[in-house]
Design an enzyme around this catalytic site. Structure first.
Site, PDB file in Angstrom:
ATOM      1  N   LYS A 116     -23.371  25.350  16.353  1.00 47.85           N
ATOM      2  CA  LYS A 116     -23.419  24.847  15.186  1.00 47.85           C
ATOM      3  C   LYS A 116     -22.215  24.252  14.353  1.00 47.85           C
ATOM      4  O   LYS A 116     -22.334  22.995  14.236  1.00 47.85           O
ATOM      5  CB  LYS A 116     -23.616  26.044  14.136  1.00 47.85           C
ATOM      6  CG  LYS A 116     -25.808  26.446  13.818  1.00 47.85           C
ATOM      7  CD  LYS A 116     -25.281  26.994  12.860  1.00 47.85           C
ATOM      8  CE  LYS A 116     -26.337  27.518  11.925  1.00 47.85           C
ATOM      9  NZ  LYS A 116     -27.172  28.213  11.335  1.00 47.85           N
ATOM     10  N   LYS A 199     -37.686  25.226  23.649  1.00 43.55           N
ATOM     11  CA  LYS A 199     -38.286  26.063  22.643  1.00 43.55           C
ATOM     12  C   LYS A 199     -39.017  25.342  21.690  1.00 43.55           C
ATOM     13  O   LYS A 199     -38.161  24.404  21.080  1.00 43.55           O
ATOM     14  CB  LYS A 199     -37.621  26.968  22.150  1.00 43.55           C
ATOM     15  CG  LYS A 199     -37.707  28.599  21.457  1.00 43.55           C
ATOM     16  CD  LYS A 199     -36.388  29.109  21.443  1.00 43.55           C
ATOM     17  CE  LYS A 199     -35.766  29.416  19.402  1.00 43.55           C
ATOM     18  NZ  LYS A 199     -35.349  30.050  19.111  1.00 43.55           N
ATOM     19  N   LYS A 202     -36.752  22.936  14.890  1.00 39.19           N
ATOM     20  CA  LYS A 202     -37.013  22.207  14.113  1.00 39.19           C
ATOM     21  C   LYS A 202     -35.948  21.303  14.826  1.00 39.19           C
ATOM     22  O   LYS A 202     -35.784  19.827  14.217  1.00 39.19           O
ATOM     23  CB  LYS A 202     -36.359  22.679  12.472  1.00 39.19           C
ATOM     24  CG  LYS A 202     -36.414  21.341  11.414  1.00 39.19           C
ATOM     25  CD  LYS A 202     -37.296  21.602  11.291  1.00 39.19           C
ATOM     26  CE  LYS A 202     -37.727  20.497   9.570  1.00 39.19           C
ATOM     27  NZ  LYS A 202     -39.217  20.546   9.298  1.00 39.19           N
TER      28      LYS A 202
END
Ligand code: TRP
Length: 337
Positions: A116, A199, A202
């Site tokens: 992240k 996958k 979002k």
């Protein structure tokens, strides 16, 4: 009541607006199932959400929206405890304690932080993002959870939880239950409809590859019909050679409970078009009542907020007891009234 059952706990971030099909089939269906066998606690983790910049209005709306969707998906406030993390101040309190028994190097090894923070540059990441997993540890330990239903990507955080619980117990005396990750192997892995190598998520998926449960059913239908399929015409599950068709079969099977071999037999000799048409109908049948129930909760925020207030009260009863025990073991002077 349910207290002789093992305890389950999980959290979901209020950052995504609409849940998508991957969330639902991967995690939320597990939440619903575990209500039957466990004393289950589920929370919307707004404290975790602010580890990344949030617009306050959106955060508040998304917190209600997440709770509404969890209820629409089948969480029943009579059979589980549903609450908002910031309503239970013990999370931040035990989080601090856990920060103080975590090594800096240990926290630095968390891969989710690395992923992240890499996006915006490590120097722009908040310290909150760095300690995110440690707050998650507190979330779990406060409830003496036995089982933590999560996706594979959360395994490292559950390992950290186990390590810190053992460390605390060893230093200060038996206080916390050691939890296990509850990761159901057969739980469907759902891939992007336009790129079945990744996958469905979002952040990674293209808008056309992502099925949001709150989309207009017409849009959902269109996305299924324009899903990428593979060369050939045969409808057969083969994740390597036919990832597109296999993904559609997985979605179909998971939503209806029909086995993949049964579907292969049914579609023998039929083209991809037939499979897509039927799957689109199955999806529309699934999302239509889901959208309706979600909207009903959103239209009645008083009822929704009352459910969350009751959930927070039930959660606090458990969390405050655990925190008091931990504070005592640590040697904090009791506050006298
Ligand atoms: N980190 C989890 C996720 O991104 C969310 C979460 C926060 C959580 N606290 C938790 C999951 C406690 C399980 C238990 O999915």
């Amino acid at each position: 009541m349910a207290s002789d059952r093992p305890r389950a706990l999980s959290g979901i971030q209020p950052t995504s607006g609409s849940f998508h099909l991957g969330n639902y089939l991967g995690a939320i269906r597990q939440y619903v199932a575990l209500q039957e066998t466990h004393d289950a606690f589920y929370m919307v983790v707004d404290l975790h959400a602010i580890t990344m910049p949030q617009d306050p209005k959106e955060l508040r709306a998304n917190t209600r929206l997440s709770a509404a969707q969890l209820l629409a998906a089948g969480l029943d406030p009579e059979r589980c405890t549903l609450f908002v993390q910031s309503h239970v101040p013990e999370h931040a309190q035990l989080g601090w304690v856990m920060n103080c028994i975590t090594g800096f190097g240990e926290a630095s090894r968390m891969t989710q932080f690395k992923d992240k923070s890499a996006k915006g540059g490590v120097n722009n990441a908040s310290v909150g993002l760095f300690t995110y997993p440690i707050l998650q540890v507190a979330d779990i330990l406060l409830y003496q959870a036995n089982a933590v239903p999560v996706g594979e990507d959360q395994r490292q955080h559950i390992e950290l939880t186990r390590d810190l619980a053992e460390r605390f117990n060893q230093r200060f005396g038996q206080t916390f239950t050691i939890p296990s990750a509850h990761i159901v192997k057969e739980v469907a892995k759902i891939y992007d409809l336009q790129d079945p190598a990744i996958k469905m998520s979002k952040s990674a998926s293209s808008p056309k590859g992502l099925i949001n449960l709150l989309d207009e059913p017409k849009a959902t239908e269109k996305k299924i019909k324009s899903a990428v399929t593979d060369t050939g015409t045969e409808i057969r599950f083969d994740a390597e050679k036919k990832p597109g068709v296999s993904n559609l079969l997985t979605i179909y099977s998971t939503l209806t409970g029909e086995s993949i071999p049964a579907l292969e037999a049914r579609y023998e000799g039929k083209g991809y078009g037939a499979l897509k048409t039927d799957l689109a109908a199955v999806m529309v049948d699934f999302v239509t009542p889901f959208r309706k129930r979600t909207q009903e909760f959103l239209d009645d925020p008083e009822t929704l907020d009352a459910i969350l207030a009751k959930g927070a009260e039930k959660a606090r009863a458990v969390a405050s007891e655990t925190l008091a025990q931990a504070y005592d073991r640590l040697g904090f002077l009791p506050a006298k009234h």
